[in-house]
Design a protein around this motif. Structure first.
Motif, mmCIF file in Angstrom:
data_model
loop_
_atom_site.group_PDB
_atom_site.id
_atom_site.type_symbol
_atom_site.label_atom_id
_atom_site.label_comp_id
_atom_site.label_asym_id
_atom_site.label_seq_id
_atom_site.Cartn_x
_atom_site.Cartn_y
_atom_site.Cartn_z
ATOM 1 N N LEU A 36 37.362 -1.571 -5.557
ATOM 2 C CA LEU A 36 36.318 -2.562 -5.270
ATOM 3 C C LEU A 36 35.876 -2.478 -3.810
ATOM 4 O O LEU A 36 34.681 -2.585 -3.513
ATOM 5 N N GLU A 37 36.810 -2.239 -2.929
ATOM 6 C CA GLU A 37 36.472 -2.100 -1.509
ATOM 7 C C GLU A 37 35.588 -0.869 -1.278
ATOM 8 O O GLU A 37 34.608 -0.936 -0.535
ATOM 9 N N ASP A 41 31.779 -0.884 0.164
ATOM 10 C CA ASP A 41 31.361 -0.083 1.326
ATOM 11 C C ASP A 41 30.173 0.803 0.983
ATOM 12 O O ASP A 41 29.212 0.908 1.751
ATOM 13 N N ARG A 42 30.219 1.435 -0.178
ATOM 14 C CA ARG A 42 29.120 2.310 -0.606
ATOM 15 C C ARG A 42 27.849 1.484 -0.824
ATOM 16 O O ARG A 42 26.742 1.928 -0.480
ATOM 17 N N GLN A 43 27.997 0.304 -1.374
ATOM 18 C CA GLN A 43 26.849 -0.558 -1.624
ATOM 19 C C GLN A 43 26.179 -0.959 -0.301
ATOM 20 O O GLN A 43 24.952 -0.956 -0.201
ATOM 21 N N GLU A 44 26.991 -1.281 0.706
ATOM 22 C CA GLU A 44 26.439 -1.614 2.024
ATOM 23 C C GLU A 44 25.647 -0.444 2.596
ATOM 24 O O GLU A 44 24.551 -0.625 3.138
ATOM 25 N N ARG A 70 29.825 -1.116 -11.896
ATOM 26 C CA ARG A 70 31.212 -0.776 -11.586
ATOM 27 C C ARG A 70 31.943 -1.974 -10.999
ATOM 28 O O ARG A 70 33.079 -2.269 -11.382
ATOM 29 N N ALA A 71 31.294 -2.680 -10.075
ATOM 30 C CA ALA A 71 31.930 -3.841 -9.445
ATOM 31 C C ALA A 71 32.207 -4.936 -10.476
ATOM 32 O O ALA A 71 33.261 -5.586 -10.422
ATOM 33 N N THR A 72 31.286 -5.128 -11.409
ATOM 34 C CA THR A 72 31.499 -6.133 -12.453
ATOM 35 C C THR A 72 32.720 -5.787 -13.296
ATOM 36 O O THR A 72 33.551 -6.668 -13.595
#
Length: 154
Positions: A36-37, A41-44, A70-72
């Motif tokens: 999740l981390e 980071d990739r999303q940011e 993926r996060a969900t």
């Protein structure tokens, strides 16, 4: 007096199995939070690229939507793992209550343990689903990487 210590010893040895299960679930939760981390980071990074106009917008938007999926999946897996941990703790408590009050809670203990296993299966299934999403989205992410010299871009 020795029979009391023998009963407690047996009870503690029975309670070790859920304790080992808790250790395994904690390790799994660590894996989930690490994933999740990395997603966060990739999303940011992608949101910064999108707001800065760096890169093709449709590809960035697509990859962000994949990261949200993926996060969900990971959030749900963490939730199931946390519920699993709570139930494991409750199993240990009910084991001690059953023994100390001489109640017949065998069916309750079995039901709670089965519910724990179902939640653990669900959590692992969601982790597998997230890995499946990540591995099938790889072609979209490779389009964002700059081509190296001497190799044509795709």
């Amino acid at each position: 007096m020795t029979s009391l210590l023998g009963d407690i010893g047996n009870l503690i040895s029975v309670a070790i199995t859920p304790a080992l299960l808790m250790l395994g679930v904690m390790i799994q939760m660590r894996v989930l939070t690490n994933r999740l981390e990395r997603i966060s980071d990739r999303q940011e990074t992608l949101e910064d690229r999108l707001s800065g106009g760096l890169g093709p917008r449709p590809i960035l938007v697509h990859e962000l939507s994949v990261l949200r999926r993926r996060a969900t999946a990971i959030h749900r897996a963490v939730g199931l793992s946390a519920c699993c941990m709570i139930l494991v703790c409750m199993v240990v408590v009910v084991l001690f209550i059953d023994d100390s009050l001489h109640l017949k809670l065998d069916s309750l203990i079995a039901f709670m343990f089965v519910a724990t296993m179902i939640m653990l299966i669900g959590s692992f299934s969601l982790l597998l689903h997230e890995i499946f999403i990540a591995s099938h989205s790889l072609p979209a992410t490779t389009l964002l990487r700059p081509a190296t010299q001497g190799q044509p871009s795709q």
